[in-house]
Write a protein that holds these residues in place. Structure first.
Motif, PDB file in Angstrom:
ATOM      1  N   SER A   1      -9.331  16.926   3.071  1.00 61.12           N
ATOM      2  CA  SER A   1      -8.017  17.506   3.376  1.00 61.12           C
ATOM      3  C   SER A   1      -6.915  16.457   3.541  1.00 61.12           C
ATOM      4  O   SER A   1      -5.734  16.801   3.543  1.00 61.12           O
ATOM      5  CB  SER A   1      -8.099  18.354   4.643  1.00 61.12           C
ATOM      6  OG  SER A   1      -8.108  17.541   5.796  1.00 61.12           O
ATOM      7  N   LEU A   2      -7.276  15.193   3.690  1.00 60.26           N
ATOM      8  CA  LEU A   2      -6.269  14.147   3.906  1.00 60.26           C
ATOM      9  C   LEU A   2      -5.493  13.853   2.628  1.00 60.26           C
ATOM     10  O   LEU A   2      -6.078  13.688   1.560  1.00 60.26           O
ATOM     11  CB  LEU A   2      -6.924  12.858   4.394  1.00 60.26           C
ATOM     12  CG  LEU A   2      -7.377  12.825   5.840  1.00 60.26           C
ATOM     13  CD1 LEU A   2      -8.105  11.506   6.128  1.00 60.26           C
ATOM     14  CD2 LEU A   2      -6.226  13.009   6.794  1.00 60.26           C
ATOM     15  N   THR A   3      -4.191  13.773   2.769  1.00 64.90           N
ATOM     16  CA  THR A   3      -3.325  13.423   1.646  1.00 64.90           C
ATOM     17  C   THR A   3      -2.705  12.053   1.902  1.00 64.90           C
ATOM     18  O   THR A   3      -2.758  11.532   3.024  1.00 64.90           O
ATOM     19  CB  THR A   3      -2.185  14.448   1.500  1.00 64.90           C
ATOM     20  OG1 THR A   3      -1.345  14.359   2.669  1.00 64.90           O
ATOM     21  CG2 THR A   3      -2.714  15.867   1.333  1.00 64.90           C
TER      22      THR A   3
ATOM     23  N   VAL B   1       0.356   8.234   5.497  1.00 60.57           N
ATOM     24  CA  VAL B   1       1.632   7.589   5.814  1.00 60.57           C
ATOM     25  C   VAL B   1       2.063   7.991   7.223  1.00 60.57           C
ATOM     26  O   VAL B   1       2.460   7.146   8.036  1.00 60.57           O
ATOM     27  CB  VAL B   1       2.725   7.955   4.785  1.00 60.57           C
ATOM     28  CG1 VAL B   1       4.097   7.478   5.250  1.00 60.57           C
ATOM     29  CG2 VAL B   1       2.398   7.368   3.424  1.00 60.57           C
ATOM     30  N   MET B   2       1.967   9.289   7.513  1.00 58.73           N
ATOM     31  CA  MET B   2       2.350   9.779   8.840  1.00 58.73           C
ATOM     32  C   MET B   2       1.481   9.162   9.930  1.00 58.73           C
ATOM     33  O   MET B   2       1.975   8.727  10.968  1.00 58.73           O
ATOM     34  CB  MET B   2       2.257  11.308   8.872  1.00 58.73           C
ATOM     35  CG  MET B   2       2.686  11.948  10.192  1.00 58.73           C
ATOM     36  SD  MET B   2       1.394  12.044  11.475  1.00 58.73           S
ATOM     37  CE  MET B   2       0.146  13.017  10.665  1.00 58.73           C
ATOM     38  N   LEU B   3       0.170   9.109   9.706  1.00 54.50           N
ATOM     39  CA  LEU B   3      -0.735   8.498  10.686  1.00 54.50           C
ATOM     40  C   LEU B   3      -0.363   7.041  10.915  1.00 54.50           C
ATOM     41  O   LEU B   3      -0.302   6.579  12.069  1.00 54.50           O
ATOM     42  CB  LEU B   3      -2.185   8.608  10.210  1.00 54.50           C
ATOM     43  CG  LEU B   3      -2.819   9.988  10.237  1.00 54.50           C
ATOM     44  CD1 LEU B   3      -4.139   9.978   9.472  1.00 54.50           C
ATOM     45  CD2 LEU B   3      -3.029  10.453  11.665  1.00 54.50           C
TER      46      LEU B   3
ATOM     47  N   PHE C   1       0.831  -1.198   0.000  1.00 55.87           N
ATOM     48  CA  PHE C   1       0.000   0.000   0.000  1.00 55.87           C
ATOM     49  C   PHE C   1       0.868   1.252   0.000  1.00 55.87           C
ATOM     50  O   PHE C   1       1.860   1.327   0.732  1.00 55.87           O
ATOM     51  CB  PHE C   1      -0.934   0.026   1.221  1.00 55.87           C
ATOM     52  CG  PHE C   1      -1.997  -1.030   1.189  1.00 55.87           C
ATOM     53  CD1 PHE C   1      -3.032  -0.960   0.269  1.00 55.87           C
ATOM     54  CD2 PHE C   1      -1.954  -2.088   2.072  1.00 55.87           C
ATOM     55  CE1 PHE C   1      -4.015  -1.935   0.232  1.00 55.87           C
ATOM     56  CE2 PHE C   1      -2.940  -3.065   2.050  1.00 55.87           C
ATOM     57  CZ  PHE C   1      -3.973  -2.994   1.128  1.00 55.87           C
ATOM     58  N   THR C   2       0.499   2.251  -0.783  1.00 57.63           N
ATOM     59  CA  THR C   2       1.293   3.478  -0.867  1.00 57.63           C
ATOM     60  C   THR C   2       1.306   4.235   0.449  1.00 57.63           C
ATOM     61  O   THR C   2       2.159   5.097   0.651  1.00 57.63           O
ATOM     62  CB  THR C   2       0.777   4.422  -1.975  1.00 57.63           C
ATOM     63  OG1 THR C   2      -0.601   4.712  -1.717  1.00 57.63           O
ATOM     64  CG2 THR C   2       0.940   3.816  -3.344  1.00 57.63           C
ATOM     65  N   THR C   3       0.384   3.928   1.348  1.00 58.54           N
ATOM     66  CA  THR C   3       0.346   4.597   2.652  1.00 58.54           C
ATOM     67  C   THR C   3       1.211   3.882   3.692  1.00 58.54           C
ATOM     68  O   THR C   3       1.235   4.286   4.852  1.00 58.54           O
ATOM     69  CB  THR C   3      -1.101   4.680   3.174  1.00 58.54           C
ATOM     70  OG1 THR C   3      -1.666   3.368   3.208  1.00 58.54           O
ATOM     71  CG2 THR C   3      -1.934   5.595   2.301  1.00 58.54           C
TER      72      THR C   3
END
Length: 137
Positions: A101-103, A108-110, A52-54
């Motif tokens: 607003s979520l990118t 990834v940070m979350l 997953f890209t996240t």
């Protein structure tokens, strides 16, 4: 890739039909592109994987994300769902605003903060992000 990728259109059949790519072998891994998959990449057991890209593991291990210009792998955006007959309209508006607003970088940070080496409380991580984005009303 997961075992079911052997027959899914976006798995091996899609790679062959869309890109003319037929891997020399297939290693089914059932951890959804998680640490087992990444470790197999790092140990050169496999040369490509479905991650997953996240996933914060991509940046942590300096992996390269391959482009998919022919869109064999469909986008899988995070989409909040709720029953509007059970939630106030204002809650729907706020959720839509937050969602818009979520990118990918935010996700990834979350993921990193909630599941990475620090394993912070997901509720605290979400509160911090909401405050940073101005949703702490």
């Amino acid at each position: 890739m997961p075992p079911e990728a052997q027959g899914r259109p976006q798995g091996l059949p899609g790679l062959k039909a869309v890109y003319g790519c037929v891997p020399a072998s297939f290693a089914p891994l059932s951890d959804a592109g998680g640490p087992i998959t990444v470790q197999a990449l790092l140990e050169n057991i496999i040369q490509a994987a479905d991650v997953f890209t996240t996933s914060p593991l991509i940046a942590q291990h300096h992996l390269v994300t391959l482009a998919d210009p022919l869109n064999n792998f469909p986008a899988q955006p995070v989409i909040p769902l709720m029953r509007t007959d059970r939630v106030a309209e204002k809650a729907v508006e706020v959720l839509n605003d937050v969602s818009a607003s979520l990118t990918t970088e935010d996700l990834v940070m979350l993921n990193e903060r909630a599941s990475g080496s620090n394993k912070e409380n997901p509720k605290d991580v979400a509160k911090t992000l909401l405050k940073e984005k101005g949703f702490d009303r």
